[in-house]
Design an enzyme around this catalytic site. Structure first.
Site, PDB file in Angstrom:
ATOM      1  N   ARG A  73       1.177 -14.844   1.847  1.00 56.61           N
ATOM      2  CA  ARG A  73       0.495 -14.774   3.138  1.00 56.61           C
ATOM      3  C   ARG A  73      -0.902 -15.392   3.043  1.00 56.61           C
ATOM      4  O   ARG A  73      -1.642 -15.106   2.113  1.00 56.61           O
ATOM      5  CB  ARG A  73       0.416 -13.327   3.619  1.00 56.61           C
ATOM      6  CG  ARG A  73       1.757 -12.811   4.132  1.00 56.61           C
ATOM      7  CD  ARG A  73       1.697 -11.358   4.495  1.00 56.61           C
ATOM      8  NE  ARG A  73       1.598 -10.513   3.325  1.00 56.61           N
ATOM      9  CZ  ARG A  73       1.490  -9.181   3.369  1.00 56.61           C
ATOM     10  NH1 ARG A  73       1.445  -8.577   4.538  1.00 56.61           N
ATOM     11  NH2 ARG A  73       1.414  -8.470   2.268  1.00 56.61           N
ATOM     12  N   VAL A  95       0.832  -1.202   0.000  1.00 55.71           N
ATOM     13  CA  VAL A  95       0.000   0.000   0.000  1.00 55.71           C
ATOM     14  C   VAL A  95       0.870   1.256   0.000  1.00 55.71           C
ATOM     15  O   VAL A  95       0.687   2.169  -0.813  1.00 55.71           O
ATOM     16  CB  VAL A  95      -0.971  -0.022   1.206  1.00 55.71           C
ATOM     17  CG1 VAL A  95      -1.675   1.321   1.376  1.00 55.71           C
ATOM     18  CG2 VAL A  95      -2.002  -1.134   1.027  1.00 55.71           C
ATOM     19  N   THR A 102      -5.409  -0.518   7.024  1.00 56.37           N
ATOM     20  CA  THR A 102      -6.737  -1.031   7.370  1.00 56.37           C
ATOM     21  C   THR A 102      -6.806  -1.201   8.884  1.00 56.37           C
ATOM     22  O   THR A 102      -6.035  -1.979   9.458  1.00 56.37           O
ATOM     23  CB  THR A 102      -6.974  -2.380   6.662  1.00 56.37           C
ATOM     24  OG1 THR A 102      -6.839  -2.159   5.259  1.00 56.37           O
ATOM     25  CG2 THR A 102      -8.346  -2.940   6.973  1.00 56.37           C
ATOM     26  N   GLY A 117     -13.402 -21.415  -6.185  1.00 56.92           N
ATOM     27  CA  GLY A 117     -12.034 -21.941  -6.166  1.00 56.92           C
ATOM     28  C   GLY A 117     -11.713 -22.577  -4.835  1.00 56.92           C
ATOM     29  O   GLY A 117     -12.620 -23.009  -4.096  1.00 56.92           O
ATOM     30  N   CYS A 135      -5.302  -9.819   3.320  1.00 58.01           N
ATOM     31  CA  CYS A 135      -6.406  -8.908   3.653  1.00 58.01           C
ATOM     32  C   CYS A 135      -7.694  -9.614   4.095  1.00 58.01           C
ATOM     33  O   CYS A 135      -8.132  -9.435   5.240  1.00 58.01           O
ATOM     34  CB  CYS A 135      -6.691  -7.998   2.471  1.00 58.01           C
ATOM     35  SG  CYS A 135      -5.214  -7.142   1.922  1.00 58.01           S
ATOM     36  N   LEU A 147     -17.270 -13.802  -8.220  1.00 60.49           N
ATOM     37  CA  LEU A 147     -18.107 -15.000  -8.172  1.00 60.49           C
ATOM     38  C   LEU A 147     -17.335 -16.161  -8.780  1.00 60.49           C
ATOM     39  O   LEU A 147     -17.893 -17.019  -9.440  1.00 60.49           O
ATOM     40  CB  LEU A 147     -19.411 -14.763  -8.947  1.00 60.49           C
ATOM     41  CG  LEU A 147     -20.429 -13.845  -8.275  1.00 60.49           C
ATOM     42  CD1 LEU A 147     -21.663 -13.689  -9.142  1.00 60.49           C
ATOM     43  CD2 LEU A 147     -20.838 -14.381  -6.893  1.00 60.49           C
ATOM     44  N   LYS A 182     -14.148   0.256   4.897  1.00 59.68           N
ATOM     45  CA  LYS A 182     -13.054  -0.627   4.480  1.00 59.68           C
ATOM     46  C   LYS A 182     -13.289  -2.065   4.946  1.00 59.68           C
ATOM     47  O   LYS A 182     -13.237  -3.019   4.161  1.00 59.68           O
ATOM     48  CB  LYS A 182     -11.722  -0.100   5.040  1.00 59.68           C
ATOM     49  CG  LYS A 182     -10.550  -1.016   4.836  1.00 59.68           C
ATOM     50  CD  LYS A 182     -10.176  -1.169   3.379  1.00 59.68           C
ATOM     51  CE  LYS A 182      -9.235  -2.339   3.171  1.00 59.68           C
ATOM     52  NZ  LYS A 182      -8.734  -2.451   1.830  1.00 59.68           N
ATOM     53  N   LYS A 203      -7.606 -11.778   7.371  1.00 61.14           N
ATOM     54  CA  LYS A 203      -7.304 -10.927   8.527  1.00 61.14           C
ATOM     55  C   LYS A 203      -8.450  -9.957   8.825  1.00 61.14           C
ATOM     56  O   LYS A 203      -8.846  -9.780   9.977  1.00 61.14           O
ATOM     57  CB  LYS A 203      -6.001 -10.184   8.229  1.00 61.14           C
ATOM     58  CG  LYS A 203      -5.829  -8.809   8.798  1.00 61.14           C
ATOM     59  CD  LYS A 203      -4.484  -8.231   8.431  1.00 61.14           C
ATOM     60  CE  LYS A 203      -4.531  -7.198   7.332  1.00 61.14           C
ATOM     61  NZ  LYS A 203      -5.153  -5.929   7.651  1.00 61.14           N
TER      62      LYS A 203
HETATM   63  C1  UGA Z   1      -8.405  -7.372  -1.463  1.00 56.98           C
HETATM   64  C2  UGA Z   1      -9.504  -6.460  -2.017  1.00 56.98           C
HETATM   65  O1  UGA Z   1      -9.956  -6.972  -3.285  1.00 56.98           O
HETATM   66  C3  UGA Z   1      -8.984  -5.034  -2.211  1.00 56.98           C
HETATM   67  O2  UGA Z   1     -10.051  -4.184  -2.635  1.00 56.98           O
HETATM   68  C4  UGA Z   1      -8.432  -4.519  -0.871  1.00 56.98           C
HETATM   69  O3  UGA Z   1      -7.887  -3.224  -0.994  1.00 56.98           O
HETATM   70  C5  UGA Z   1      -7.341  -5.470  -0.385  1.00 56.98           C
HETATM   71  O4  UGA Z   1      -7.903  -6.801  -0.241  1.00 56.98           O
HETATM   72  C6  UGA Z   1      -6.864  -4.958   0.951  1.00 56.98           C
HETATM   73  O5  UGA Z   1      -7.653  -4.915   1.899  1.00 56.98           O
HETATM   74  O6  UGA Z   1      -5.724  -4.451   1.026  1.00 56.98           O
HETATM   75  P1  UGA Z   1      -6.275  -8.644  -2.497  1.00 56.98           P
HETATM   76  O7  UGA Z   1      -6.210  -9.345  -1.181  1.00 56.98           O
HETATM   77  O8  UGA Z   1      -5.033  -8.047  -3.067  1.00 56.98           O
HETATM   78  O9  UGA Z   1      -7.355  -7.431  -2.437  1.00 56.98           O
HETATM   79  O10 UGA Z   1      -6.788  -9.680  -3.596  1.00 56.98           O
HETATM   80  P2  UGA Z   1      -8.179 -10.087  -4.260  1.00 56.98           P
HETATM   81  O11 UGA Z   1      -8.030  -9.981  -5.719  1.00 56.98           O
HETATM   82  O12 UGA Z   1      -9.331  -9.417  -3.649  1.00 56.98           O
HETATM   83  O13 UGA Z   1      -8.232 -11.648  -3.904  1.00 56.98           O
HETATM   84  C7  UGA Z   1      -8.331 -12.113  -2.559  1.00 56.98           C
HETATM   85  C8  UGA Z   1      -8.507 -13.613  -2.537  1.00 56.98           C
HETATM   86  O14 UGA Z   1      -9.795 -13.986  -3.003  1.00 56.98           O
HETATM   87  C9  UGA Z   1      -7.508 -14.376  -3.420  1.00 56.98           C
HETATM   88  O15 UGA Z   1      -7.095 -15.526  -2.741  1.00 56.98           O
HETATM   89  C10 UGA Z   1      -8.320 -14.738  -4.645  1.00 56.98           C
HETATM   90  O16 UGA Z   1      -7.846 -15.879  -5.300  1.00 56.98           O
HETATM   91  C11 UGA Z   1      -9.690 -14.979  -4.016  1.00 56.98           C
HETATM   92  N1  UGA Z   1     -10.820 -14.804  -4.959  1.00 56.98           N
HETATM   93  C12 UGA Z   1     -11.067 -13.586  -5.507  1.00 56.98           C
HETATM   94  C13 UGA Z   1     -11.642 -15.885  -5.235  1.00 56.98           C
HETATM   95  O17 UGA Z   1     -11.439 -17.011  -4.727  1.00 56.98           O
HETATM   96  N2  UGA Z   1     -12.703 -15.704  -6.078  1.00 56.98           N
HETATM   97  C14 UGA Z   1     -12.988 -14.501  -6.643  1.00 56.98           C
HETATM   98  O18 UGA Z   1     -13.979 -14.412  -7.399  1.00 56.98           O
HETATM   99  C15 UGA Z   1     -12.145 -13.419  -6.359  1.00 56.98           C
END
Ligand code: UGA
Length: 427
Positions: free
Chosen positions: A328, A11, A121, A253, A260, A250, A204, A263
């Site tokens: 992580r 960030v 956060t 997986g 994020c 949606l 958030k 936590k």
């Molecule tokens: C997430 C949020 O999407 C961001 O908006 C936020 O700023 C960030 O946390 C944070 O709080 O700092 P991030 O953790 O980088 O971002 O990644 P995501 O793309 O959201 O994916 C999170 C997890 O969900 C991954 O393991 C991903 O594989 C999984 N996921 C995501 C799914 O299993 N299915 C989905 O449809 C989308």
């Protein structure tokens, strides 16, 4: 505007690069002198597409500086942005130790009025807590204004998300403070919501909790798809066509991971329970995420039979999602650990990382990992894995089982290559 950003993580670094890129003079600081030394030399310690280039450009043009003297940079800048980590404590709450440390440092160097912006956060009530803490440390309340300005970037698309955010949320007590923070983002076209600090903090947490809920929801529906022989990707597509629901997040997986969602859902739950509010829905969201791996372990066991002696599993992907080097709370790694615990031989490959995990053999290329494998698990949807030479993979493997834990492979194509493909909620 001269801005000091404390914390050179995903960030902090991305925000520093983008704010410098839109014309501010940014001093990014961190207590980790080794990290800062590398950054000064143009070595970016994390993998984030486009970040290295944006940092280099702004360093060269004299708008972005790195320094390990946190207090000096805080003292010299009228705006101090806090972007340090708030990891999970053992009891599920957000560990505020790093924030407390920054606040203490700040209290020692406030000589002129400052606007303090909270980017990390943090639980609801943090801004009020910092107000109190600063005053306890002897800082007069007229020497600072504190705004809550949460970050919504995703790892892997951090620059794009920061340059083109869906919205910018600014929580402040006074309108002038909110407008001053808004002015920092003058070059960014988006919707702004100026609101209260408590509301900003909760926006958030609630956003991440809602996204995690969407994922657990679709993962739960994928379980129904499994038993009724329906394809979750089609079901998700149909659900997502309703504007009220939308197609994003949606994707069924192995469950959500990363630094994020796990936590923040936990921390929100902790904050609520500290006020005697039980979050029944979020409890279920976390439970589904935990059991998701179990379900796919059973699927694999069922396909491979009872004998685990010299049964070799190749696992492709170790990061918590593609396009990042972050491991992580990675579901991929949790799955590898489960596999070794069950007695399987695990040969793993990831395009960026190879963290030490007992009994896991890391391979230097994806094809080496599948040699003589009884099954292949796709645990992270990296494009280079999806676009593998599947003919070659088929020839190298002992058996033809592929467990697509991210539903990223086309079933018909894989079957044409001769694989037996099992996905998440796919017949
Ligand atoms: C997430 C949020 O999407 C961001 O908006 C936020 O700023 C960030 O946390 C944070 O709080 O700092 P991030 O953790 O980088 O971002 O990644 P995501 O793309 O959201 O994916 C999170 C997890 O969900 C991954 O393991 C991903 O594989 C999984 N996921 C995501 C799914 O299993 N299915 C989905 O449809 C989308």
């Amino acid at each position: 505007m001269n801005i000091c950003i404390v914390g050179a993580g995903y960030v902090g670094l991305t925000t520093a690069a983008v704010l410098a890129n839109i014309g501010h003079t940014v001093y990014c600081t961190d207590r980790d002198a080794t990290k800062i030394d590398k950054l000064k030399r143009g070595i970016v310690p994390i993998f984030e597409p486009g970040l290295t280039e944006m940092i280099a450009l702004n360093q060269a043009e004299g708008r972005l500086f790195f320094g390990a003297n946190v207090r000096r940079h805080m003292m010299n800048c009228p705006v101090v942005m806090i972007a340090v980590g708030t990891p999970s404590a053992k009891n599920g709450s957000a560990d505020m130790r790093f924030v407390r440390c920054v606040v203490k440092d700040l209290s020692l160097v406030i000589r002129s009025p400052k606007t303090i912006i909270m980017k990390s956060t943090v639980p609801p009530g943090t801004a009020d807590w910092i107000d109190t803490l600063l005053q306890e440390y002897g800082v007069s309340p007229d020497m600072f204004e504190l705004a809550s300005n949460p970050e919504f970037l995703r790892e892997g698309s951090a620059i794009e998300d920061t340059v083109h955010p869906d919205r910018i949320i600014i929580g402040a007590k006074k309108k002038e403070t909110a407008l001053m923070v808004k002015e920092l983002y003058h070059a960014i076209e988006t919707k702004f919501l100026l609101t209260g600090r408590m509301e900003a903090e909760l926006i958030k947490y609630a956003s991440n909790a809602f996204l995690a809920t969407k994922i657990s929801f679709i993962n739960e529906i994928s379980r129904v798809c499994d038993v009724f022989n329906a394809d979750i990707t089609e079901v998700a597509r149909g659900i997502g066509m309703d504007d009220r629901i939308g197609p994003k997040f949606l994707h069924a997986g192995l469950g959500y991971g990363g630094s994020c969602f796990p936590k923040d859902v936990n921390a929100l739950n902790y904050s609520a329970s500290s006020k005697e509010v039980e979050l029944e829905l979020l409890e279920a969201v976390m439970k589904i995420n935990r059991s998701q791996l179990e379900i796919y372990m059973n699927k694999l066991n069922h396909k491979l039979g009872k004998n685990r002696d010299h049964v070799r599993i190749a696992v492709w992907g170790a990061t918590f999602k593609e396009n990042t080097d972050d491991i992580r709370y990675s579901q991929a790694i949790a799955f590898m650990k489960k596999l070794t615990k069950q007695g399987y031989e695990v040969y793993a490959y990831d395009p960026l990382v190879s963290p030490p995990i007992p009994s896991v053999v890391w391979c230097s290329d994806k094809y080496k990992a599948v040699v003589q494998a009884d099954a292949l698990v796709i645990a992270t949807g990296w494009p280079e894995l999806i676009e593998a030479d599947w003919n070659r993979v088929k020839q190298l493997m002992k058996r033809n089982i592929v467990l697509d834990g991210r539903n990223c492979l086309d079933k018909k194509t894989m079957e044409a290559y001769g694989f037996e493909l099992a996905g998440v909620g796919r017949p």
